[in-house]
Design an enzyme around this catalytic site. Structure first.
Site, PDB file in Angstrom:
ATOM      1  CB  ALA A  13      31.437  21.120  22.831  1.00 55.64           C
ATOM      2  CB  ALA A  14      35.132  21.899  18.345  1.00 53.34           C
ATOM      3  NE  ARG A  19      30.767  36.722  19.014  1.00 57.77           N
ATOM      4  CZ  ARG A  19      29.457  36.656  18.784  1.00 57.77           C
ATOM      5  NH1 ARG A  19      28.692  37.704  19.016  1.00 57.77           N
ATOM      6  NH2 ARG A  19      28.906  35.543  18.338  1.00 57.77           N
ATOM      7  NE  ARG A 320      32.849  25.292  54.089  1.00 57.90           N
ATOM      8  CZ  ARG A 320      34.024  25.061  54.666  1.00 57.90           C
ATOM      9  NH1 ARG A 320      34.266  25.512  55.884  1.00 57.90           N
ATOM     10  NH2 ARG A 320      34.952  24.385  54.028  1.00 57.90           N
ATOM     11  CG  ASN A 364      21.428  24.313  73.589  1.00 58.80           C
ATOM     12  OD1 ASN A 364      22.319  25.068  73.195  1.00 58.80           O
ATOM     13  ND2 ASN A 364      20.201  24.731  73.821  1.00 58.80           N
ATOM     14  CE1 TYR A 374      44.358  21.045  57.943  1.00 57.58           C
ATOM     15  CE2 TYR A 374      44.453  23.438  58.087  1.00 57.58           C
ATOM     16  CZ  TYR A 374      44.851  22.258  57.489  1.00 57.58           C
ATOM     17  OH  TYR A 374      45.727  22.287  56.442  1.00 57.58           O
TER      18      TYR A 374
HETATM   19  C1  UD1 Z   1      25.328  28.399  13.376  1.00 53.96           C
HETATM   20  C2  UD1 Z   1      24.520  28.063  12.143  1.00 53.96           C
HETATM   21  C3  UD1 Z   1      23.447  29.129  11.946  1.00 53.96           C
HETATM   22  C4  UD1 Z   1      22.571  29.207  13.181  1.00 53.96           C
HETATM   23  C5  UD1 Z   1      23.417  29.462  14.395  1.00 53.96           C
HETATM   24  C6  UD1 Z   1      22.579  29.330  15.646  1.00 53.96           C
HETATM   25  C7  UD1 Z   1      26.005  26.928  10.593  1.00 53.96           C
HETATM   26  C8  UD1 Z   1      26.851  27.050   9.369  1.00 53.96           C
HETATM   27  N1  UD1 Z   1      25.388  28.018  10.988  1.00 53.96           N
HETATM   28  O1  UD1 Z   1      26.025  29.610  13.104  1.00 53.96           O
HETATM   29  O2  UD1 Z   1      22.639  28.792  10.829  1.00 53.96           O
HETATM   30  O3  UD1 Z   1      21.606  30.221  13.020  1.00 53.96           O
HETATM   31  O4  UD1 Z   1      24.489  28.494  14.507  1.00 53.96           O
HETATM   32  O5  UD1 Z   1      23.317  29.700  16.773  1.00 53.96           O
HETATM   33  O6  UD1 Z   1      25.909  25.850  11.119  1.00 53.96           O
HETATM   34  N2  UD1 Z   1      31.472  24.327  16.169  1.00 53.96           N
HETATM   35  C9  UD1 Z   1      32.370  23.289  16.204  1.00 53.96           C
HETATM   36  N3  UD1 Z   1      33.320  23.189  15.227  1.00 53.96           N
HETATM   37  C10 UD1 Z   1      33.384  24.062  14.196  1.00 53.96           C
HETATM   38  C11 UD1 Z   1      32.481  25.134  14.166  1.00 53.96           C
HETATM   39  C12 UD1 Z   1      31.524  25.246  15.147  1.00 53.96           C
HETATM   40  O7  UD1 Z   1      32.325  22.455  17.115  1.00 53.96           O
HETATM   41  O8  UD1 Z   1      34.269  23.877  13.343  1.00 53.96           O
HETATM   42  C13 UD1 Z   1      30.462  24.439  17.214  1.00 53.96           C
HETATM   43  C14 UD1 Z   1      30.603  25.694  18.055  1.00 53.96           C
HETATM   44  O9  UD1 Z   1      31.409  25.450  19.191  1.00 53.96           O
HETATM   45  C15 UD1 Z   1      29.176  25.993  18.443  1.00 53.96           C
HETATM   46  C16 UD1 Z   1      28.364  25.458  17.261  1.00 53.96           C
HETATM   47  O10 UD1 Z   1      29.203  24.541  16.612  1.00 53.96           O
HETATM   48  O11 UD1 Z   1      28.766  25.304  19.598  1.00 53.96           O
HETATM   49  C17 UD1 Z   1      27.923  26.557  16.301  1.00 53.96           C
HETATM   50  O12 UD1 Z   1      29.050  27.189  15.766  1.00 53.96           O
HETATM   51  P1  UD1 Z   1      29.103  28.760  15.554  1.00 53.96           P
HETATM   52  O13 UD1 Z   1      30.430  29.096  15.012  1.00 53.96           O
HETATM   53  O14 UD1 Z   1      28.635  29.449  16.770  1.00 53.96           O
HETATM   54  O15 UD1 Z   1      28.027  28.906  14.380  1.00 53.96           O
HETATM   55  P2  UD1 Z   1      27.206  30.214  14.025  1.00 53.96           P
HETATM   56  O16 UD1 Z   1      28.023  31.046  13.138  1.00 53.96           O
HETATM   57  O17 UD1 Z   1      26.636  30.807  15.236  1.00 53.96           O
END
Ligand code: UD1
Ligand code: MG
Length: 453
Positions: A13-14, A19, A320, A364, A374
């Site tokens: 999740a880094a 985009r 709420r 009622n 408040y």
């Molecule tokens: C990756 C896969 C690809 C696959 C696709 C599916 C690799 C090299 N490629 O590509 O084969 O089809 O996902 O969606 O693994 N992330 C990090 N640190 C990093 C890079 C990425 O935490 O340094 C995390 C991103 O936040 C993301 C996930 O890894 O959640 C995938 O990274 P992303 O850059 O989206 O990889 P893709 O190019 O989509």
């Protein structure tokens, strides 16, 4: 049956998610009111993992806070520079020191993998595959990594950027989810280089490395809908639509009537019992439970509340956080309830605000009643006793208590407690002036005639 090894999750999740064009890290964007990360964690936790490591980077502090809320036992590690998916997984090594089971790598931006799918991957591991990759047949393979396989025997993964024309024609794609024994995974990752089109350390390279080391690699497949990742706002909207569709279907299968399913919006944690009827255009925020047999009428908005059996809410009601409705309560049109308990059979049918209150059994509350809870700084409580009758357009200036079987006169501003069985009147006495209206109108008409002449 052989005992299966424990599981650890590594959730990537880094990434920034550039985009998304957002100040918020991508994995914290929400689907059905829960961050994408929470969806991924929820699926992962169906495996009952012994350990869970979240690799954060962009917006690390915010990701850590979300992890705390949704997976308090998870370790959050920080990848300060995003050098690729293999580098990201390597950041989890220290946190998994001493762990000797299977690792499953998930992506924080891929929310819809089903527990059954992860189970199939575990089964493939238990069946002897050293590395297991989750693949899918892509309608448009585009930028996905391609799985080069013979049947379910995987040889290597090639990223689209590095692929030949023949490899690009392959439709079997990499979801990103990978399972392997921890020791094997980290040994293979040590060998990953960055000599590729992106100059990144690809996690996908571990498959070719495993095969070169005479280890086996296997593909497990799932429908493309599960591997849907979120990269743009349009993807986020599509993910929301897909998730809503799934939740509506689940609700109907569980015995809920949705008269116009496409107009009802549910939250990730909405609980709706059997034989509940939900009319069109109802929105559920997080934290709602509706017990069997209640009715939620059209155009109502509910969040953080509990509706018991036999209640009718709406049309056009707003519940709420902290609204607690006991059995057979009625909350009608343009009524807002916040942090209030409505006891069995209580009725608030029209145009009211009830906040920080308790409304007694079968009380009622007349149209237009407002709790003035408040004072600009503090919130104060209102208590209405059992069977009390609150006259229309009463202002209940809290803190105030209306006794059991008591009444208030319409239009009253009630600033002091009303004893059990008493009538509280808090309005000026009516005065009638004989002939006054006729005299006034005559005067006004004469004035108008002088003006127009
Ligand atoms: C990756 C896969 C690809 C696959 C696709 C599916 C690799 C090299 N490629 O590509 O084969 O089809 O996902 O969606 O693994 N992330 C990090 N640190 C990093 C890079 C990425 O935490 O340094 C995390 C991103 O936040 C993301 C996930 O890894 O959640 C995938 O990274 P992303 O850059 O989206 O990889 P893709 O190019 O989509
Ligand atoms: Mg991606």
């Amino acid at each position: 049956m052989s005992k299966r090894p424990p599981v650890a999750l590594i959730v990537l999740a880094a990434g920034q998610g550039s985009r998304m064009r957002s100040d918020l890290p991508k994995v914290l964007h929400r689907v059905a009111h829960a961050p994408l990360l929470a969806h991924a964690l929820r699926t992962g936790h169906s495996m009952d993992p012994a350990r869970c490591v979240i690799v954060a980077g962009h917006g690390g502090a915010a990701v850590e806070a979300a992890a705390q809320a949704h997976a308090p036992k998870a370790d959050v590690v920080h990848q300060t520079e995003q050098k690729g998916t293999a580098h990201a997984v390597a950041q989890a090594r220290a946190a998994l020191e001493g762990f000797d089971g299977d690792v499953i790598v998930l992506y924080g931006d891929t929310p819809f993998i089903r527990p059954e799918t992860l189970e199939a991957m575990r089964a493939a591991r238990a069946d002897g595959a050293d590395v297991v990759v989750l693949g899918f047949e892509a309608a448009e393979p585009g930028r996905y990594g391609r799985l080069i396989a013979h049947g379910d025997r995987l040889e290597r993964i090639v990223e689209a950027k590095d692929a030949t024309a023949a490899e690009l024609a392959v439709r079997l794609c990499n979801s990103g989810v990978i399972a392997a024994r921890a020791s094997v995974l980290f040994e293979l990752i040590d060998q990953v280089g960055c000599d590729n089109a992106a100059g990144e350390y690809y996690l996908t390279d571990i498959v070719g490395l495993a095969r070169a080391a005479r280890l086996s690699a296997r593909v497990v497949t799932c429908p493309e809908a599960e591997t849907m990742g979120v990269n743009t706002r349009a993807d986020l909207a599509a993910a929301e639509a897909a998730f809503q569709a799934r939740m509506r279907r689940d609700a109907m299968e569980a015995g809920v009537t949705l008269t116009a399913p496409d107009t009802v919006f549910l939250a990730f944690d909405t609980v709706i019992g059997r034989d509940v009827v939900v009319e069109p255009h109802v929105v559920f925020g997080p934290g709602v439970t509706v017990d069997p047999g209640a009715t939620i009428r059209a155009y109502s908005h509910l969040e953080g509340c509990h509706v018991s059996a036999g209640c009718v809410v709406g049309p056009y009601a707003r519940l709420r956080p902290g609204a607690e409705l006991d059995r057979d309560v009625r909350v009608g049109n343009f009524v807002e309830v916040k942090a209030a308990t409505l006891r069995q059979g209580a009725k608030i049918n029209h145009l009211s605000y009830i906040g920080d209150a308790e409304i007694g059994v079968r009380a009622n509350v007349g149209a237009g009643t407002i709790t003035c809870n408040y004072d600009g700084v503090f919130k104060h409580r209102t208590t209405v006793g059992a069977r009390a009758f609150i006259g229309s357009n009463t202002a209940l200036v809290a803190p105030v208590r209306i006794g059991a079987d008591a009444m208030t006169g319409s239009g009253s501003v009630i600033t002091g407690d009303v004893p059990d069985g008493a009538l509280g009147l808090g309005r000026s006495k009516q005065v009638n002036k004989d002939g006054f209206a006729l005299r006034l109108m005559r005067k006004l008409r004469e004035a108008k005639a002088r003006k127009t002449n």
